[in-house]
Design a protein around this motif. Sequence first.
Motif, PDB file in Angstrom:
ATOM      1  N   SER A   1      37.813  32.941  43.913  1.00 47.86           N
ATOM      2  CA  SER A   1      39.335  32.620  43.954  1.00 47.86           C
ATOM      3  C   SER A   1      39.502  31.919  45.308  1.00 47.86           C
ATOM      4  CB  SER A   1      40.302  33.997  44.159  1.00 47.86           C
ATOM      5  OG  SER A   1      39.951  34.865  45.075  1.00 47.86           O
TER       6      SER A   1
ATOM      7  N   VAL B   1      43.434  38.099  42.865  1.00 50.01           N
ATOM      8  CA  VAL B   1      42.477  38.434  42.075  1.00 50.01           C
ATOM      9  C   VAL B   1      43.163  39.637  41.347  1.00 50.01           C
ATOM     10  CG1 VAL B   1      40.509  39.673  41.759  1.00 50.01           C
ATOM     11  CG2 VAL B   1      40.750  37.943  43.194  1.00 50.01           C
TER      12      VAL B   1
ATOM     13  N   VAL C   1      41.758  35.668  38.002  1.00 49.56           N
ATOM     14  CA  VAL C   1      42.501  35.073  39.044  1.00 49.56           C
ATOM     15  C   VAL C   1      43.641  34.411  38.462  1.00 49.56           C
ATOM     16  CG1 VAL C   1      42.080  33.701  41.146  1.00 49.56           C
ATOM     17  CG2 VAL C   1      40.272  34.962  40.185  1.00 49.56           C
TER      18      VAL C   1
END
Length: 85
Positions: free
Chosen positions: A68, A75, A8
Amino acid sequence: MPRIVVDVMPKPEILDPQGKAIAGALPRLGLTGFAEVRQGKRFELTVEGEVTEAVLEQARTAAITLLSNPVIEDVTRVEVIEDVQ
């Protein structure tokens, strides 16, 4: 056991103060030639059993909804890695 890696990163338009601090420290350590540093997060999900497309899809869902913050992060990777022993 197999693992799925999720990376992320902050979205490009989001300020990254930790990355800027690292970029500032690199030359002081004699490490030059780096124009920019962005700092992100890495998650490793250990899977019980086989990694199927359904398991990968669950990992993608977890990455987007839990791992995230979609407002400020992207991502960038969801993939299976080899288990190193």
